[in-house]
Design a protein around this motif. Sequence first.
Motif, PDB file in Angstrom:
ATOM      1  N   ALA A  52       0.829  -1.210   0.000  1.00  0.00           N
ATOM      2  CA  ALA A  52       0.000   0.000   0.000  1.00  0.00           C
ATOM      3  C   ALA A  52       0.861   1.258   0.000  1.00  0.00           C
ATOM      4  N   VAL A  53       1.913   1.276   0.816  1.00  0.00           N
ATOM      5  CA  VAL A  53       2.772   2.454   0.905  1.00  0.00           C
ATOM      6  C   VAL A  53       3.542   2.656  -0.398  1.00  0.00           C
ATOM      7  N   THR A  54       4.069   1.584  -0.981  1.00  0.00           N
ATOM      8  CA  THR A  54       4.795   1.732  -2.245  1.00  0.00           C
ATOM      9  C   THR A  54       3.857   2.096  -3.386  1.00  0.00           C
ATOM     10  N   ALA A  55       2.613   1.621  -3.332  1.00  0.00           N
ATOM     11  CA  ALA A  55       1.646   2.031  -4.364  1.00  0.00           C
ATOM     12  C   ALA A  55       1.398   3.534  -4.296  1.00  0.00           C
ATOM     13  N   ALA A  56       1.281   4.051  -3.074  1.00  0.00           N
ATOM     14  CA  ALA A  56       1.105   5.498  -2.916  1.00  0.00           C
ATOM     15  C   ALA A  56       2.336   6.254  -3.400  1.00  0.00           C
ATOM     16  N   ALA A  57       3.533   5.739  -3.109  1.00  0.00           N
ATOM     17  CA  ALA A  57       4.767   6.410  -3.534  1.00  0.00           C
ATOM     18  C   ALA A  57       4.913   6.392  -5.050  1.00  0.00           C
ATOM     19  N   VAL A  58       4.646   5.244  -5.674  1.00  0.00           N
ATOM     20  CA  VAL A  58       4.760   5.156  -7.138  1.00  0.00           C
ATOM     21  C   VAL A  58       3.705   6.036  -7.801  1.00  0.00           C
ATOM     22  N   THR A  59       2.507   6.091  -7.226  1.00  0.00           N
ATOM     23  CA  THR A  59       1.469   6.974  -7.753  1.00  0.00           C
ATOM     24  C   THR A  59       1.885   8.436  -7.659  1.00  0.00           C
ATOM     25  N   ALA A  60       2.486   8.808  -6.528  1.00  0.00           N
ATOM     26  CA  ALA A  60       2.956  10.195  -6.358  1.00  0.00           C
ATOM     27  C   ALA A  60       4.041  10.529  -7.373  1.00  0.00           C
ATOM     28  N   VAL A  61       4.960   9.604  -7.605  1.00  0.00           N
ATOM     29  CA  VAL A  61       6.013   9.832  -8.603  1.00  0.00           C
ATOM     30  C   VAL A  61       5.402   9.926 -10.000  1.00  0.00           C
ATOM     31  N   ALA A  62       4.417   9.074 -10.294  1.00  0.00           N
ATOM     32  CA  ALA A  62       3.764   9.114 -11.604  1.00  0.00           C
ATOM     33  C   ALA A  62       3.053  10.439 -11.828  1.00  0.00           C
ATOM     34  N   VAL A  63       2.376  10.938 -10.801  1.00  0.00           N
ATOM     35  CA  VAL A  63       1.683  12.226 -10.916  1.00  0.00           C
ATOM     36  C   VAL A  63       2.697  13.354 -11.092  1.00  0.00           C
ATOM     37  N   ALA A  64       3.795  13.303 -10.329  1.00  0.00           N
ATOM     38  CA  ALA A  64       4.825  14.332 -10.459  1.00  0.00           C
ATOM     39  C   ALA A  64       5.457  14.308 -11.844  1.00  0.00           C
ATOM     40  N   CYS A  65       5.749  13.111 -12.348  1.00  0.00           N
ATOM     41  CA  CYS A  65       6.316  13.006 -13.701  1.00  0.00           C
ATOM     42  C   CYS A  65       5.302  13.455 -14.745  1.00  0.00           C
ATOM     43  N   GLY A  66       4.033  13.135 -14.514  1.00  0.00           N
ATOM     44  CA  GLY A  66       2.990  13.546 -15.448  1.00  0.00           C
ATOM     45  C   GLY A  66       2.832  15.050 -15.516  1.00  0.00           C
ATOM     46  N   SER A  67       3.090  15.735 -14.404  1.00  0.00           N
ATOM     47  CA  SER A  67       2.976  17.195 -14.425  1.00  0.00           C
ATOM     48  C   SER A  67       4.076  17.834 -15.271  1.00  0.00           C
ATOM     49  N   PHE A  68       5.188  17.103 -15.489  1.00  0.00           N
ATOM     50  CA  PHE A  68       6.253  17.594 -16.359  1.00  0.00           C
ATOM     51  C   PHE A  68       6.148  17.026 -17.769  1.00  0.00           C
ATOM     52  N   GLY A  69       5.083  16.281 -18.031  1.00  0.00           N
ATOM     53  CA  GLY A  69       4.868  15.719 -19.361  1.00  0.00           C
ATOM     54  C   GLY A  69       5.586  14.405 -19.620  1.00  0.00           C
ATOM     55  N   ALA A  70       6.190  13.813 -18.607  1.00  0.00           N
ATOM     56  CA  ALA A  70       6.898  12.538 -18.763  1.00  0.00           C
ATOM     57  C   ALA A  70       6.005  11.410 -18.266  1.00  0.00           C
TER      58      ALA A  70
END
Length: 197
Positions: A109-127
């Motif tokens: 659960a914690v790693t899913a939240a972390a990977v989701t946060a990284v995905a959202v952060a990368c998505g905000s930069f278009g990656a």
Amino acid sequence: MKHDRAGHRVWTRPAITVSTAASTVTAMCALALFMVWAMADPGPEPEGSEADSGAAAVFLLPLFFAVLWAVSFALTVTLVLPALSLARGTGTRWGRAGAWWWVPAALSAVTAAAVTAVAVACGSFGAVAAPPVYLWWWLGVTALLTPSGLLARLVNLRAAEGRPGPRADRVLFMGCGGLAACFGVFLTAALVTELVT
């Protein structure tokens, strides 16, 4: 020190050091498996590239280990011990407090939240990557950190009982010894295969 609802210490120095050591060893094992896979399937070499000497790797090894230890410490503090705290709280609330299976469940659960946060952060930069990439990252990070979480849990349980738990130096020594043994078996098998064929 942070405590859970039952009053037990969740973040202890032995748990942090053992978890960091275990994360370092599992990361070294993952890197070793990746190197073995890369040696077994090297792919086409670019034109004009020359084979590098392994001497540079020997000199860079202490720096690599220090960086790997720092990353493992960061993962312990940001993912493993919060997951351990979540596992204790969930186990206390839903029954079977202290059961070992709460640790992998909480880590997922914690790693899913972390990977989701990284995905959202990368998505905000278009990656933005394909969803299977994030799934593989989630599975890989969870698998990498599960031994660390289980060892940190063991250290805390034994400390609560007044017994000594595994120490970080022993985890590193046994892990590195196991890694060297695996490399020895792999190289022996490769040599025997080469001689037979």
